[in-house]
Design a protein around this motif. Sequence first.
Motif, PDB file in Angstrom:
ATOM      1  N   LEU A  72       1.308  -0.892  -0.122  1.00  7.81           N
ATOM      2  CA  LEU A  72      -0.226   0.054   0.119  1.00  7.81           C
ATOM      3  C   LEU A  72       0.656   0.800  -0.228  1.00  7.81           C
ATOM      4  CD1 LEU A  72      -2.974  -1.274   2.405  1.00  7.81           C
ATOM      5  CD2 LEU A  72      -2.606  -1.289   0.414  1.00  7.81           C
ATOM      6  N   PRO A  73       0.362   2.333  -0.811  1.00  9.63           N
ATOM      7  CA  PRO A  73       0.932   3.377  -0.540  1.00  9.63           C
ATOM      8  C   PRO A  73       0.744   4.097   0.236  1.00  9.63           C
ATOM      9  CG  PRO A  73      -1.102   3.719  -1.319  1.00  9.63           C
ATOM     10  CD  PRO A  73      -0.807   2.560  -1.384  1.00  9.63           C
ATOM     11  N   PRO A  74       1.710   5.008   1.456  1.00 14.35           N
ATOM     12  CA  PRO A  74       2.052   5.412   2.733  1.00 14.35           C
ATOM     13  C   PRO A  74       0.422   5.906   3.569  1.00 14.35           C
ATOM     14  CG  PRO A  74       4.303   5.929   1.856  1.00 14.35           C
ATOM     15  CD  PRO A  74       3.610   6.056   0.448  1.00 14.35           C
ATOM     16  N   HIS A  75       0.252   6.953   2.208  1.00 15.89           N
ATOM     17  CA  HIS A  75      -1.227   7.026   2.097  1.00 15.89           C
ATOM     18  C   HIS A  75      -2.221   6.576   3.332  1.00 15.89           C
ATOM     19  CE1 HIS A  75      -1.504   7.081  -1.019  1.00 15.89           C
ATOM     20  NE2 HIS A  75      -3.048   7.427  -1.347  1.00 15.89           N
ATOM     21  N   LEU A  76      -2.693   5.026   3.175  1.00 21.12           N
ATOM     22  CA  LEU A  76      -3.281   3.742   2.927  1.00 21.12           C
ATOM     23  C   LEU A  76      -2.907   3.580   4.292  1.00 21.12           C
ATOM     24  CD1 LEU A  76      -4.250   3.657  -0.838  1.00 21.12           C
ATOM     25  CD2 LEU A  76      -5.809   4.473   0.869  1.00 21.12           C
ATOM     26  N   TYR A  77      -2.117   3.418   4.728  1.00 27.65           N
ATOM     27  CA  TYR A  77      -1.544   2.307   6.240  1.00 27.65           C
ATOM     28  C   TYR A  77      -2.756   2.483   7.455  1.00 27.65           C
ATOM     29  CZ  TYR A  77       3.719   2.349   4.255  1.00 27.65           C
ATOM     30  OH  TYR A  77       4.691   1.818   3.308  1.00 27.65           O
ATOM     31  N   SER A  78      -2.911   3.005   7.760  1.00 26.19           N
ATOM     32  CA  SER A  78      -4.106   3.846   9.015  1.00 26.19           C
ATOM     33  C   SER A  78      -5.252   2.619   8.352  1.00 26.19           C
ATOM     34  CB  SER A  78      -4.008   4.763   9.080  1.00 26.19           C
ATOM     35  OG  SER A  78      -4.488   5.762   7.916  1.00 26.19           O
TER      36      SER A  78
END
Length: 507
Positions: free
Chosen positions: A404-410
């Motif tokens: 996943l791209p970082p902004h979708l980790y959460s």
Amino acid sequence: MTTTPEPTGSSSATSPAESPQAPDYGVLRWLVLATFIVILNETIMINAIPRLTEEFDVTTRSAQWLTSGFLLTMAIVIPTTGWFLQRVTTRQAFGSAMAVFCAGTLLAALAPTFGVLVAARVVQAAGTAIMMPLLMTTVMTIVREQDRGRIMGNVTLAISVAPALGPTVSGGILAIGSWRWLFGAVLPVAVLITWIGLRNLAVGGETNQGAIDWTSVALSAFGFGPLVYGLSQLGEGSGTGPSWLPAAMLVVGALSLGAFVARQLRLQRDGVPLLDLRTLLHRTYALSLGLMALAFMAMLGSMILLPLYLQGVRGLSELQTGLLVMPGGLAMGLLGPQVGKVFDRVGARPLIIPGAVGMLVGLALLTQVGATTPYALILAAHVLLMVSLAAVFTPVFSLGLGALPPHLYSHGSSLLATLQQVAGAAGTAVVIAVVSSRETGLLADGAGEIAARVGGTQWGFGVGAILAVVVVAIAVLMPGRVPSSYDEEATEPEGLEWGTGERVVAD
């Protein structure tokens, strides 16, 4: 807690994962320890059920809600953590989660009535629901890609091993004290970890102060809540309520989840989704999600079933049961970090595929248990199952979230944690339903009580073996390593808004 990601390919972007100097991962040990403690409580009540039915004069059906209610609360709360973790810093999230958990633990230790005890478990679960996504999101945010396998091995220790050790820990405590010590022993440890963690976690951190869509929160509650409740009622057999209630709850849950998904898809275009479902457009993450859910169903179902068999068929005590399942839990915990190191060197497939096959073999062996099966064989099958799961969980966590791209980790970690709880409740419900149905059929055919229990147990483990077959099939499809660029799996068009109030533009 979250930071705005730089455009892909930007020369100015220097994330912690790309820094030439190895970052300090010391703070993660406190997050891992805290997560281990809170998740341990997910299954710590299993061995205490017989005592509680006598002390509070409740039925086994009612007492089971000490575990089912815990899972139900987590399934409802976890979808909100994607928004929550973006709104607060890591330190604030950690402090809030542990404060809520400690309050619930204290209330449980002092609970004067069964109703208060159930309410305390709900409070505990609310804190636990924050800790799991917090840990996974923090790992994916600060850990370099080449270190993720090793670090994720420790994460596996907290998320997967803690539930496996719950019956062992409770068996030891119940052998020397009251059930209240199940909470009294945990509370000072949790308080100490909270104090040390807050001293070591950084105060700062960039946050995203976007609003939450409360309609999505309500739809997720009316979706996951009734779904888990309906499955648990089906698994527990008929009760005092109307026979149509479980099916009605399942329908309500399914319709609400359908509405929840539809709303998230709309909010992804012109708002802020509670859970960004574009995580599912990344093939590796979607495969990891399915594999983890099925493996967790099999794990929790067998973990519930084995103590019932050992105590109900073989006549073992709580302590003896805990000691028999302890080697498997310990083996899983000790192997977690080692599996992570192997993953960093050789990739996922040499671990996931043999692990999935070992899981299938272990569950297949358990389908053959009888009234006189040697304990050594049961122990060996359980250890094989736990070791195999250790080989599966760590690389799957790393591959899934790493895609996943970082902004979708959460969002990815919240969805993964939510599905784990729903899968665990579903696995338990299905196993209990199959066991109950088989026992009832054998008794109706004239079989003795022990023979009927053995037959039900065999069929229950058979459910896990069937799930393991599907796990093997998915394992074959998994890649060997995290894709070199997460964009290679994404199918969204360039410039698409991700619901964070920012626009991602590819170079």
